[in-house]
Design a protein around this motif. Structure first.
Motif: not given
Length: 331
Positions: A241-249
């Protein structure tokens, strides 16, 4: 009655449990001083480490002795003396826990076979345009007013620190797998997409340990190996979730990673194959997109949950989705 102790029950798949967090948010807003506990099946409890509004997470060890664990839980529930038990599940086992909980208020859906033991029951109807979080929150609408909250997860500072080494350049997360085959975009489709994504982006494949073989098969067919990394099975739910949060998409199927994206309000594109967003389980992030086959297929949707294989044998709902439909959503 102002409840002092509330138990929420949702023992289904990860995505269903994440959607139930909307109810937790609203219950806390309505009863900020109440003890709120959550019952989930074993394996999903990791979603709720450090959750600010939960006092206890009860675990149904379904695979280690379904009925033994069930009756241990019933004993624990009755001992706790909950004022209100809210059951989001529509199966008999959780209905039994609710009906015999001794709680003064026992709320659930009328489709549950033990709903005759509930004090309050409501319909659960799949209707076009009605989201599952709305259906869930209907169970508490008479007690809690106000806007329905979005689902929410709470990665810790340690979770965000853990994924920092992966965030040195703009990145895209792809969760290629699903529990159901017909809800899963094709391996060949993911490969075509990744090979066409500009090399300015780092790409991470996300999923559980069981998704590793698929991810490796995809990884092996990528031309520029440096731009892709397989993280399946290497991150916890909250680290993901922490990685997904700042993903471009985040490119996902109609599956749990879509709901994780919603729960951290991350940019998300959900690809729908055999199912349709009209069922009410779509993404809820502010920046949400849907990709589905452009042609209207008479066989689609072919079911609420998907199948192990395409009933028609052609799987056109996935095969005919074009790579450009994904690429045009990138900045």
């Amino acid at each position: 009655m102002i409840p002092k102790r509330i138990l929420v029950i949702q023992t289904a798949f990860i995505g269903d449990v994440i959607l139930a967090t909307s109810l937790l948010e609203n219950l806390h807003q309505g009863f900020p001083d109440a003890q709120i506990d959550f019952l989930v099946r074993k394996g999903n409890e990791g979603l709720f480490e450090n959750h600010p509004y939960l006092s206890n997470v009860l675990i149904w060890k379904k695979k280690e002795g379904k009925f033994k664990s069930l009756f241990q839980l019933l004993k624990q529930i009755r001992k706790t003396e909950y004022d209100w038990v809210i059951n989001l599940q529509r199966f008999g086992s959780t209905g039994l826990l609710t009906g015999f909980s001794k709680a003064a208020k026992r709320t659930g859906f009328d489709k549950n076979p033990f709903s005759f033991l509930f004090t309050d029951k409501f319909p659960h109807q799949i209707e076009n345009g009605v989201h599952e979080v709305t259906r869930n929150n209907a169970l508490i609408k008479n007690e809690v007013s106000g806007a329905i909250s979005k689902p929410k997860l709470y990665p810790s500072n340690a979770d965000f620190d853990f994924v920092k080494p992966y965030q040195s350049k703009p990145y895209i997360c792809i969760a290629p797998a699903s529990v159901w085959f017909t809800k899963q975009y094709t391996k060949e489709g993911w490969v075509r997409l990744i090979n066409k994504i500009d090399d300015q982006y780092q790409i991470f494949l996300l999923g559980g340990p069981g998704d590793n073989t698929l991810a490796e098969n995809i990884h092996n067919q990528i031309i520029s190996k440096d731009k892709i990394q397989n993280l399946c099975g290497k991150l916890s739910f909250l680290q993901s979730a922490a990685l997904i949060k700042s993903s471009v998409m985040n490119f996902v199927n109609d599956s749990a990673p879509m709901h994780i994206s919603s729960a951290v309000n991350a940019s998300v594109t959900a690809v729908y194959c055999s199912t349709v967003p009209e069922f009410g389980f779509g993404p809820l992030s502010d920046d949400s997109h849907i990709v589905e086959v452009l042609e209207k297929l008479n066989c689609r949707p072919c079911g609420l949950h998907g199948h192990k294989a395409c009933p028609e044998g052609h799987f056109k709902c996935a095969v005919d989705i074009k790579t450009e439909q994904f690429l045009e959503l990138l900045p």
